[in-house]
Design an enzyme around this catalytic site. Structure first.
Site, PDB file in Angstrom:
ATOM      1  N   GLY A  59      -7.353  -4.709   7.185  1.00 22.30           N
ATOM      2  CA  GLY A  59      -6.723  -3.778   8.121  1.00 22.30           C
ATOM      3  C   GLY A  59      -7.446  -3.641   9.451  1.00 22.30           C
ATOM      4  O   GLY A  59      -7.161  -2.736  10.235  1.00 22.30           O
ATOM      5  N   LYS A  88       0.844  -1.209   0.000  1.00 20.67           N
ATOM      6  CA  LYS A  88       0.000   0.000   0.000  1.00 20.67           C
ATOM      7  C   LYS A  88       0.878   1.257   0.000  1.00 20.67           C
ATOM      8  O   LYS A  88       1.946   1.251  -0.592  1.00 20.67           O
ATOM      9  CB  LYS A  88      -0.972  -0.043   1.177  1.00 20.67           C
ATOM     10  CG  LYS A  88      -1.779  -1.350   1.200  1.00 20.67           C
ATOM     11  CD  LYS A  88      -2.936  -1.335   2.140  1.00 20.67           C
ATOM     12  CE  LYS A  88      -3.647  -2.676   2.065  1.00 20.67           C
ATOM     13  NZ  LYS A  88      -4.826  -2.743   2.919  1.00 20.67           N
ATOM     14  N   SER A 123      -6.474  -9.169   6.906  1.00 24.32           N
ATOM     15  CA  SER A 123      -5.872  -9.490   8.202  1.00 24.32           C
ATOM     16  C   SER A 123      -5.232 -10.885   8.254  1.00 24.32           C
ATOM     17  O   SER A 123      -5.327 -11.579   9.260  1.00 24.32           O
ATOM     18  CB  SER A 123      -6.896  -9.311   9.330  1.00 24.32           C
ATOM     19  OG  SER A 123      -7.335  -7.964   9.374  1.00 24.32           O
TER      20      SER A 123
HETATM   21  P1  PGA Z   1      -4.561  -6.427   5.491  1.00 27.12           P
HETATM   22  O1  PGA Z   1      -4.801  -5.915   3.989  1.00 27.12           O
HETATM   23  O2  PGA Z   1      -3.782  -7.695   5.410  1.00 27.12           O
HETATM   24  O3  PGA Z   1      -3.803  -5.311   6.167  1.00 27.12           O
HETATM   25  O4  PGA Z   1      -5.906  -6.643   6.099  1.00 27.12           O
HETATM   26  C1  PGA Z   1      -5.088  -6.795   2.949  1.00 27.12           C
HETATM   27  C2  PGA Z   1      -5.253  -6.043   1.646  1.00 27.12           C
HETATM   28  O5  PGA Z   1      -5.804  -4.946   1.641  1.00 27.12           O
HETATM   29  O6  PGA Z   1      -4.831  -6.532   0.579  1.00 27.12           O
END
Ligand code: PGA
Length: 252
Positions: free
Chosen positions: A173, A11, A213
């Site tokens: 997230g 990201k 997550s």
């Molecule tokens: P996360 O994000 O593992 O932080 O939940 C996953 C994603 O958005 O691809």
């Protein structure tokens, strides 16, 4: 037999120096690991530097997006040729953050997938429902619409080059992972959908990743599900130890 695929979506994190540090640590641990396909998706600004480090390894490079025009007056966008230049082989397309914050529609997602395929990338096509949609029992309906829109006009040979990521928006997230059963239910639906619209052999070859997550602690149970073939990892991909553990735990 579908080979697991673990992709890290960094990201909007990591400056060039930080990205180099992280990918160097991944390389030390994973350079010859071949029980899973490994992809890292740094921000555009770090693609080139990261590529230099992983060039001769099993770790592949992906972009977090690409624009569907080849060039032109599109301020702020990045073309397929530009990310190819940096060594990208994969591109995440239709991530829920793109849909939510940048207004990407299924039609735009479809155009991006088409261009990605034309340019020889492996698109990681993301779908997923919001919490409200899940609570209103709309999950399957939403995924169906996203698949129809995103894959419009795609032929079987295209589907064979695509990876689909099921990412429930409420699990991204938030620390709230879908249970392996909740995830499997949707993964199974996606595979059936591909079987119905294409063929059973195409469906059986398609890799469907789970995202939301994912951590070293939950990847094993997720991977035990018949239709979960890997993960798209956000937060935990920013830490070398965590990501290495996820990759290693994905295949045993
Ligand atoms: P996360 O994000 O593992 O932080 O939940 C996953 C994603 O958005 O691809």
């Amino acid at each position: 037999m579908r080979k697991p695929l673990i992709a890290g979506n960094w990201k909007m994190h990591k400056t060039i120096n930080e990205a180099v540090e992280l990918v160097s640590a991944l390389k030390r641990e994973l350079f010859d690991f071949n029980q899973a396909d490994i992809v890292v998706c740094p921000p555009f600004t770090a693609l080139d530097n990261v590529h230099e480090i992983i060039m001769d390894t099993n770790i592949k490079l992906g972009a977090q997006n690409l624009f569907y025009q080849k060039q032109g007056a599109f301020t702020g966008e990045v073309s397929p040729a530009m990310i190819k230049d940096c060594g990208c082989e994969y591109a995440i397309i239709g991530h829920s953050e793109r849909r939510k914050y940048f207004g990407e529609t299924d039609t735009m997602v479809n155009k991006r997938i088409q261009v990605a395929l034309e340019e020889g990338f492996t698109p990681i096509f993301c779908v997923g429902e919001t919490l409200e949609e899940r609570e209103n029992n709309k999950t399957i309906e939403v995924i169906d619409i996203q698949l129809k829109g995103g894959l419009e006009n795609m032929k079987e040979e295209d589907i064979l080059k695509i990876v689909i990521a099921y990412e429930p928006v409420w699990a991204i997230g938030t620390g709230k992972t879908a249970t392996p059963r909740q995830a499997e239910e949707v993964h199974m639906f996606i595979r059936k959908w591909i079987e119905e619209h294409y063929s059973s052999s195409c469906a059986s070859m398609l890799r469907i990743l789970y995202g939301g997550s994912v951590k070293a602690e939950n990847i094993k149970d997720l991977m035990k599900q018949e239709n979960i073939d890997g993960a798209l990892v956000g937060g935990a991909s920013l830490n070398a130890d965590a990501f290495v553990s996820i990759v290693k735990n994905s295949s045993n």
